[in-house]
Scaffold this active site. Sequence first.
Site, PDB file in Angstrom:
ATOM      1  NE  ARG A 285      10.168  -1.840 -43.942  1.00 58.93           N
ATOM      2  CZ  ARG A 285      11.159  -1.651 -43.076  1.00 58.93           C
ATOM      3  NH1 ARG A 285      12.274  -2.341 -43.200  1.00 58.93           N
ATOM      4  NH2 ARG A 285      11.046  -0.761 -42.107  1.00 58.93           N
TER       5      ARG A 285
ATOM      6  CD  GLU B 274       1.189  -2.043 -42.558  1.00 54.30           C
ATOM      7  OE1 GLU B 274       1.508  -2.865 -41.703  1.00 54.30           O
ATOM      8  OE2 GLU B 274       0.821  -0.885 -42.306  1.00 54.30           O
TER       9      GLU B 274
ATOM     10  CB  SER C 179       4.097   6.048 -36.304  1.00 56.53           C
ATOM     11  OG  SER C 179       2.744   6.289 -36.147  1.00 56.53           O
TER      12      SER C 179
ATOM     13  CB  SER D 130       8.080   1.601 -44.868  1.00 57.16           C
ATOM     14  OG  SER D 130       8.059   0.700 -43.797  1.00 57.16           O
TER      15      SER D 130
END
Lengths: 464, 773
Positions: free
Chosen positions: A283, A214, A268, A271
């Site tokens: 990341r 994603e 929610s 990242s």
Amino acid sequence: MGAGRLGAPMERHWGVSASSVREPAPGGPDGRRREPLRRRANSASASAVGASASAEGVRRDRPGSYSGATSASRQRVESLRKKRPLFPWFGLDIGGTLVKLVYFEPKDITAEEEEEEVESLKSIRKYLTSNVAYGSTGIRDVHLELKDLTLCGRKGNLHFIRFPTHDMPAFIQMGRDKNFSSLHTVFCATGGGAYKFEQDFLTIGDLQLCKLDELDCLIKGILYIDSVGFNGRSQCYYFENPADSEKCQKLPFDLRNPYPLLLVNIGSGVSILAVYSKDNYKRVTGTSLGGGTFFGLCCLLTGCTTFEEALEMASRGDSTKVDKLVRDIYGGDYERFGLPGWAVASSFGNMMSKEKREAVSKEDLARATLITITNNIGSIARMCALNENINQVVFVGNFLRINTIAMRLLAYALDYWSKGQLKALFSEHEGWCDRMYGRDINMSATLIRFFRVILELLEHSLSY
Amino acid sequence: MAECGASGSGSSGDSLDKSITLPPDEIFRNLENAKRFAIDIGGSLTKLAYYSTVQHKVARVRSFDHSDKDTEQDHEPPYEISVQEEVTARLHFVKFENTYIEACLDFIKDHLVNTETKVIQATGGGAYKFKDLIEEKLQLKVDKEDVMTCLIKGCNFVLKNIPHEAFMYQKGSNPEFRFQTNHPSVFPYLLVSIGSGVSIVKVETEDRFEWIGGSSIGGGTFWGLGALLTKTKKFDELLHLASRGQHTNVDMLVQDIYGGAHQTLGLSGNLIASSFGKSATADTEFSKEDMAKSLLHMISNDIGQLACLYARLHCLDRVYFGGFFIRGHPVTMRTITYSINFFSKGEVQALFLRHEGYLGAIGAFLKGAEQDNPNQYSWEENYAGSSGLMSSSPELCPTQRPRSGTFDLLEMDRLERPLVNLPLLLDPSSYVPDTVDLTDDALARKYWLTCFEEALDGVVKRAVASQPGSVDAAERAEKFRQKYWNKLQTLRQQPFAYGTLTVRSLLDTREHCLNEFNFPDPYSKVKQKDNGVALKCFQRVIHSLDALGWEERQLALVKGLLAGNVFDWGAKAVSDVLESDPQFGFEEAKRKLQERPWLVDSYSKWLQRLKGPPHKCALIFADNSGVDVILGVFPFVRELLSRGTEVILACNSGPALNDVTYSESLIVAERIAAMDPVVRSALGEGRLLLMQTGSSSPCLDLSRLDKGLAVLVRERGADLVVIEGMGRAVHTNYHAALRCESLKLAVIKNSWLAERLGGRLFSVIFKYEVPAE
């Protein structure tokens, strides 16, 4: 496999006819009935799952069927045109709470094609496009539909269908009953559920999912859309004078040199990615204090039931009644450390006192929750930018949908604490809806991701 | 943000309880001579600091004037002992709930006899609130001090002066507390103070620090938001709720979204994807416990993450955490540690401080006392007068704490002389004096605690016997017994109470408790007698040594050192023999010694070395009085001197057991010089130097030695260190690595320890070490 046979079981499973579906209307009786679903829509996966996107919005401002694509993307489309993947073209985004299904309905089917089209395919097309509700929980967001889209040299409409993730087993079962695996199509899926349900797809539905990361989707989607442009304008913008309601204005930002870029995706959870090129990103970190925390806490503190309601309350509240400011402690600025009096010293700090707890309104609490979460994201993003030595920070994600307060606060906080070194950038897709309708119409990260999913789907299909 | 320990007015500490009766003599000790006050008033706790002088008895030794005597009488002692009053400086810190503040101020006012003090330094968020009350009660002008400056001054002070101040906390591991040995350079470090908000400060030097960041999500957020969510008003109750909750009911985890771990990103399934994420989706009611736990995780993780980001940006790997959010609460120390480990991948250490609650008060006090230059002295935690870590923690509170756990004390003694590292330590930053960590080693802990308990009767008896003329000696000795016994019981339950538990700390605690009840030197008479007896044998021993061939003599000298070491009143096995058989002699001791090869035996290597060129200068740490120092050490010293080696003989500054003190060593040396020309000329020419260690412990901490000694060691270029005795060479320093040659000698006079080392009672340790090139 006949058309009738496909349609019927689907109705059996999803059980409700088109006539029973109503459009959401916040505040109205129907809107209320839907609220549990819409609540979920705002708190889905860790990396921003948008509730929905706006068809009307897209129609008006849509980047012209990709015709304005850069040469790179045009080349890609050209190559796709030469060897088109087989229909049906599907993409799935399986979030923690909602599943979003995009379906490309070709409108330029020739009579020849129509004849060649297998029955099952035809029945899928008819079933999906002629209904707006599937079973008791599946909904097609008609207002989000992208019409007359040219994709891969084919003209058609892009449909958005959503249903709760807990109905995923029924969906997979349907795929098995309907023998989807015989269609030789590829199910490209992203979102956490692509992992969670991968095994079920394989063992129950005999379907091999093509899982797409994603974050990968997000980055490539953003860069893709940016390359496509936004009606010929830059799709990135920043705020000038974010703290001043009078003077605050949105200005386009030319993301001609996008790298390196810090991408903060606020769903929610949050990242944070450092992007060095299209294919090179990492990341950096993440935080669990995200949109879900804002909304979750608001639900607990104010009894609100929708994200919109939470934001609306926040817009009317005063967080300084809830938070303890530097000036509440020092009577003004804390000069020893160069802290301005208006800075929040302790979020919810005033709530340690019983009298003050009794004196605040729900709106104040919603506002304080919003400020707390937003400031914290800004603070972590700023530290990451410093550590990674990156000075442009793009904030995306569902949390920023119709959330000007948060965006302006992020813009201000980043500028103030970095002494102007860092710039907070936002994507048009977040702000859009705000301007157009002020409701839940939003392209957001979800849609951005879909573009990528679709491209990937097409690209992947070529190898078949 | 910068507010530490301060909090809202909704706390429990608001209403003043005037009816409370204090156990004041136990709490505000030594108030009569108090001067200079400082106070740190937080949200619920007040910390009062004062400086006072303590009068206590010391045993002084003085040479007789021999000029008018031709010969010595056989029964006459070699020197006289007199008990004198000595005044030393002590810092007192008392922590109590704000509820008691008025009662406490009244008490102080009533007992403050002699004071020229006009001002009280005040810090903390409550300093404003109680300003008038303090001024009215104490008739002192309140001088407000900056919170953060005080905090950092205090932090520097404890890090420098209290060994084992900082610790890591790992719930569930053994031991849960891992104390840090004091690093020679405490700077730079990161201090994260979690009060109602969070302040992140980089401390670079004693006086230079910089606020580098902060966060508004802190203890106040936990408290305020927690109160809203759970209707629970008190901070401690919220923590208690949190410790019983399940955050997974409220938080959305990675596995809730992915079905398991997120492989490509390497995120485990248990990770929180969205704090309170489930409260947005489910319409269920959540339990107070679960919400409190979720909130605790949210805040701890956030602070840990920011701390790591700041640590990384400033290239720091030590982060000390403080503030009321942390303050000894295992629940928060655990979550913060977890968060730091997670976000830094183990690269940053989350450290906590034993006296964290006192930092503000210490700092405020130091600010007010700047003209006394408190920083130029070395200080020592007084184990007798200080409460241990977590003494006020309800679930850990030992039952015998008489009144309530709300009063917590810290006392620090000002040492006469500044202490520094021995310059010969190979790596001061990794030097650990103690051989066995009893917090770690449960079996050894049990043994030693029992051992000290069993020896207590004997110590009490000896203490009483040492003061035959005193009417209250028995009473004081009984108080001593009670105090030390209680300390031992506390340590059974909380071995971490005073830092790493070691044989040394048990011994030191006993010395502190003895001093507390005015038994400054219970062995003074014994030592006097032993020294007298041994001095008489000196010449005979020297003659027999001189009659030996060179090689035989070297072995005899070493055996003499070892045999002398058997004379140690500290070890139970020996004191039994000595008590029952006073004629137990030097020769007897030699016969008790293990035959070669010894348990640890590098004698051949030592002998080989002696055949080579002489050492430039030897530093010898002496152990016992009497036979040990006179018949063991001095002949050895004499041999070194004859070889052309200079000798620095270092003895304890203060008494501990029957260890020879510096002042005793001066007299002994003088008497030996009178008999022996080698020692006489060496003393006269400055080739034999008597120095003090700065310590009053039967063990030896080479990182806290008298500065004068350290300077001399450097000046003379010492290239040999001799450490003798079980306390100095086995309980401590057995593994100490030095930059020069070293000899560690001891006789194991404890059968349990002997067995543990693989030998039997009176096994010999002879460890000669040469540092690697």
